[in-house]
Design an enzyme around this catalytic site. Structure first.
Site, mmCIF file in Angstrom:
data_model
loop_
_atom_site.group_PDB
_atom_site.id
_atom_site.type_symbol
_atom_site.label_atom_id
_atom_site.label_comp_id
_atom_site.label_asym_id
_atom_site.label_seq_id
_atom_site.Cartn_x
_atom_site.Cartn_y
_atom_site.Cartn_z
ATOM 1 N N ASP A 1 3.695 1.831 -4.924
ATOM 2 C CA ASP A 1 2.870 2.642 -5.813
ATOM 3 C C ASP A 1 2.491 1.758 -7.003
ATOM 4 O O ASP A 1 3.332 1.474 -7.858
ATOM 5 C CB ASP A 1 3.648 3.870 -6.276
ATOM 6 C CG ASP A 1 2.866 4.747 -7.249
ATOM 7 O OD1 ASP A 1 1.715 4.393 -7.605
ATOM 8 O OD2 ASP A 1 3.405 5.790 -7.661
ATOM 9 N N VAL A 2 1.242 1.323 -7.040
ATOM 10 C CA VAL A 2 0.851 0.367 -8.081
ATOM 11 C C VAL A 2 0.867 0.972 -9.480
ATOM 12 O O VAL A 2 0.796 0.240 -10.466
ATOM 13 C CB VAL A 2 -0.548 -0.248 -7.800
ATOM 14 C CG1 VAL A 2 -0.532 -1.071 -6.524
ATOM 15 C CG2 VAL A 2 -1.634 0.829 -7.757
ATOM 16 N N THR B 1 -17.512 -2.285 5.144
ATOM 17 C CA THR B 1 -16.219 -1.810 5.620
ATOM 18 C C THR B 1 -16.442 -0.520 6.403
ATOM 19 O O THR B 1 -17.475 0.145 6.239
ATOM 20 C CB THR B 1 -15.276 -1.534 4.444
ATOM 21 O OG1 THR B 1 -15.870 -0.552 3.584
ATOM 22 C CG2 THR B 1 -15.015 -2.801 3.643
ATOM 23 N N ASP C 1 0.872 -1.174 0.000
ATOM 24 C CA ASP C 1 0.000 0.000 0.000
ATOM 25 C C ASP C 1 0.909 1.223 0.000
ATOM 26 O O ASP C 1 2.127 1.109 0.126
ATOM 27 C CB ASP C 1 -0.905 -0.002 1.244
ATOM 28 C CG ASP C 1 -2.162 0.843 1.073
ATOM 29 O OD1 ASP C 1 -3.242 0.254 0.900
ATOM 30 O OD2 ASP C 1 -2.068 2.083 1.108
ATOM 31 N N LYS D 1 -13.691 -0.794 -13.468
ATOM 32 C CA LYS D 1 -14.182 -2.053 -12.907
ATOM 33 C C LYS D 1 -14.825 -2.930 -13.981
ATOM 34 O O LYS D 1 -14.766 -4.164 -13.897
ATOM 35 C CB LYS D 1 -15.161 -1.781 -11.767
ATOM 36 C CG LYS D 1 -14.522 -1.064 -10.575
ATOM 37 C CD LYS D 1 -13.325 -1.823 -10.021
ATOM 38 C CE LYS D 1 -12.734 -1.156 -8.796
ATOM 39 N NZ LYS D 1 -11.579 -1.914 -8.245
ATOM 40 N N TYR E 1 -14.723 5.379 -12.404
ATOM 41 C CA TYR E 1 -14.611 4.165 -11.587
ATOM 42 C C TYR E 1 -15.260 2.967 -12.280
ATOM 43 O O TYR E 1 -14.669 1.889 -12.375
ATOM 44 C CB TYR E 1 -15.279 4.419 -10.239
ATOM 45 C CG TYR E 1 -15.221 3.270 -9.260
ATOM 46 C CD1 TYR E 1 -14.108 3.097 -8.446
ATOM 47 C CD2 TYR E 1 -16.284 2.379 -9.135
ATOM 48 C CE1 TYR E 1 -14.065 2.051 -7.527
ATOM 49 C CE2 TYR E 1 -16.237 1.331 -8.232
ATOM 50 C CZ TYR E 1 -15.124 1.175 -7.431
ATOM 51 O OH TYR E 1 -15.081 0.138 -6.525
#
Length: 263
Positions: free
Chosen positions: A62-63, A203, A36, A169, A165
């Site tokens: 850092d993806v 969550t 993360d 997805k 977004y």
């Protein structure tokens, strides 16, 4: 594949589903690598797992950066000698309508900026692409049997205000079928791909929102409740333990149909 003999890499592991996956996979006996951008949370979670005598390490990652993700996968090989489970759950939201006219003038008052669009695409789509690619490179080169699990969303069907977004997805939901075909064509028999498309999961981030909005969300769920994080973990476990689950996206949503709750 047995989880207690696996090495799992989890992105987005400092919160939400990523954190839940890291904690649960560790408790099931997997050796976990948490990734993360949030160093403080990574340290806290990893320290708690190690204190509970689980095998866990972390790496700030850092993806969106090729070298950063490659270094993460290098760590998994160096530390544990394999990569068997990859949960690519890093993601962000930057919600906005494409255009919003002013009620009085009728002229466009605000709009989704190019930066808002690109930020979400960079993390949620490009970041997942880099994660899966770098993991697959190591898994092929080191002959690691395993499964790639990118996280899609029920909002792939298109929530209002989430053009950015939902686009990411929806794309991720298509990838397992494509990648399964590519792996088959290249005789890569030891790597599977299966995505999960969660609905609204209980969550802390979701349960802390405006109670009226939360009530509207629950009212649209035929199951009459939010999805429990443990149900997502059970789905990850189902994917890992069942080799026939390959090239598919599993929805875990309680039956919700998105109606566009963004304002």
């Amino acid at each position: 594949m047995q989880i207690n003999k696996s090495v799992a890499v989890i992105t987005g592991a400092a919160s939400g589903l990523g954190e839940a996956a890291a904690r649960s996979l560790a408790a099931l006996g997997a050796k976990v690598i948490l990734a993360d951008m949030n160093l403080e949370k990574l340290q806290l979670i990893t320290d708690e797992l190690v204190a509970a005598e689980y095998s866990a390490v972390y790496k700030v990652t850092d993806v969106t950066d090729d070298n950063s993700v490659a270094a993460l996968m290098d760590l998994a090989i160096q530390e544990y000698g394999a990569i068997n489970i990859v949960v690519a759950s890093a993601g962000i939201i930057r919600d906005s309508y494409l255009v919003t006219p002013d009620r009085e003038t009728g002229k466009v008052k605000k709009f989704m900026s190019t930066e808002q669009f690109r930020q979400v695409v960079d993390v949620n789509l490009t970041g997942v692409f880099i994660t899966l690619r770098e993991a697959a490179i190591k898994m092929v080169n080191h002959q690691c049997k395993g499964v790639l699990i990118p996280i899609s969303s029920i909002n792939k069907i298109g929530e209002l205000g989430q053009l950015n977004y939902a686009s990411t997805k929806a794309a991720i939901a298509l990838w397992p079928k494509i990648l399964a075909g590519e792996f088959h064509a290249r005789n890569i028999k030891h790597i599977r791909v299966a995505a999960i498309a969660p609905g609204y999961v209980a969550t802390p981030m979701l349960t802390s929102i405006n109670p009226e909005i939360l009530q509207k969300i629950v009212a649209d769920i035929p199951l009459d409740r939010l999805v429990n994080p443990e149900e997502i973990i059970q789905t990850i476990r189902f994917i890992v333990e069942n080799e026939a689950v390959h090239g598919t996206t599993l929805e875990v949503s309680g039956g919700i149909i998105g109606k566009g709750l963004a304002k």
